[in-house]
Motif scaffolding. Sequence first.
Motif, PDB file in Angstrom:
ATOM      1  N   GLN A   1      42.540  26.491 -12.357  1.00 28.41           N
ATOM      2  CA  GLN A   1      42.645  26.218 -13.785  1.00 28.41           C
ATOM      3  C   GLN A   1      42.118  27.411 -14.581  1.00 28.41           C
ATOM      4  OE1 GLN A   1      44.148  23.590 -14.726  1.00 28.41           O
ATOM      5  NE2 GLN A   1      43.787  23.471 -16.935  1.00 28.41           N
ATOM      6  N   VAL A   2      42.809  27.736 -15.651  1.00 27.83           N
ATOM      7  CA  VAL A   2      42.411  28.833 -16.529  1.00 27.83           C
ATOM      8  C   VAL A   2      42.134  28.263 -17.912  1.00 27.83           C
ATOM      9  CG1 VAL A   2      43.131  30.982 -17.619  1.00 27.83           C
ATOM     10  CG2 VAL A   2      43.768  30.523 -15.245  1.00 27.83           C
ATOM     11  N   GLN A   3      40.999  28.603 -18.468  1.00 24.08           N
ATOM     12  CA  GLN A   3      40.671  28.197 -19.831  1.00 24.08           C
ATOM     13  C   GLN A   3      40.766  29.432 -20.732  1.00 24.08           C
ATOM     14  OE1 GLN A   3      38.202  27.303 -17.247  1.00 24.08           O
ATOM     15  NE2 GLN A   3      39.573  25.557 -16.944  1.00 24.08           N
ATOM     16  N   ALA A  24      39.275  34.526 -21.235  1.00 27.45           N
ATOM     17  CA  ALA A  24      39.712  33.610 -20.184  1.00 27.45           C
ATOM     18  C   ALA A  24      38.577  33.321 -19.217  1.00 27.45           C
ATOM     19  CB  ALA A  24      40.880  34.193 -19.423  1.00 27.45           C
ATOM     20  N   SER A  25      38.575  32.124 -18.687  1.00 28.96           N
ATOM     21  CA  SER A  25      37.608  31.747 -17.660  1.00 28.96           C
ATOM     22  C   SER A  25      38.301  30.815 -16.681  1.00 28.96           C
ATOM     23  CB  SER A  25      36.391  31.055 -18.285  1.00 28.96           C
ATOM     24  OG  SER A  25      36.783  29.881 -18.955  1.00 28.96           O
ATOM     25  N   GLY A  26      37.674  30.619 -15.543  1.00 31.16           N
ATOM     26  CA  GLY A  26      38.271  29.742 -14.553  1.00 31.16           C
ATOM     27  C   GLY A  26      38.764  30.528 -13.354  1.00 31.16           C
ATOM     28  N   ARG A  27      40.018  30.308 -12.993  1.00 34.55           N
ATOM     29  CA  ARG A  27      40.577  30.954 -11.815  1.00 34.55           C
ATOM     30  C   ARG A  27      40.760  32.461 -12.023  1.00 34.55           C
ATOM     31  NH1 ARG A  27      45.526  27.853  -9.259  1.00 34.55           N
ATOM     32  NH2 ARG A  27      45.164  29.521  -7.783  1.00 34.55           N
ATOM     33  N   THR A  28      41.200  33.130 -10.990  1.00 29.32           N
ATOM     34  CA  THR A  28      41.341  34.586 -11.007  1.00 29.32           C
ATOM     35  C   THR A  28      42.236  35.028 -12.155  1.00 29.32           C
ATOM     36  OG1 THR A  28      41.140  34.587  -8.617  1.00 29.32           O
ATOM     37  CG2 THR A  28      41.943  36.596  -9.660  1.00 29.32           C
ATOM     38  N   PHE A  29      41.625  35.641 -13.111  1.00 26.32           N
ATOM     39  CA  PHE A  29      42.317  36.063 -14.321  1.00 26.32           C
ATOM     40  C   PHE A  29      43.313  37.167 -14.051  1.00 26.32           C
ATOM     41  CE2 PHE A  29      42.631  36.817 -18.800  1.00 26.32           C
ATOM     42  CZ  PHE A  29      42.664  38.188 -18.973  1.00 26.32           C
TER      43      PHE A  29
END
Length: 124
Positions: A1-3, A24-29
């Motif tokens: 998930q990407v925020q 962006a935060s979460g999975r590999t951007f």
Amino acid sequence: QVQLVESGGGLVQAGGSLRLSCAASGRTFGTYALGWFRQAPGKEREFVATITWSGGTTYYADSVKGRFTISRDNAKNTVYLQMNSLKPEDTAVYYCAAANTLVVRTTTYDYDHWGQGTQVTVSS
């Protein structure tokens, strides 16, 4: 998930500039293509610009080509949209979006994750 969280919107006179940021935060951007879209009142959301995960490829809507520049800093997990020579017709809510793809994507259906949007208003 990407925020995704946008910032940098505001009110500016025609001919002015603004720089939008999207954190962006979460999975590999770094493996996601990132895009900017906008939506004016009563209109559909439209593509503005996109950049591939490496930053090597960018693509712009004809309406902003030569005026807007998209860039990204994967170390900071941030994508930017530098907007110059702004026009009243650029007024809209601007959204950052992420797509798990290595190629250019320009439709809303291609993007899996969206920010909440930031308002840009250009006065004449």
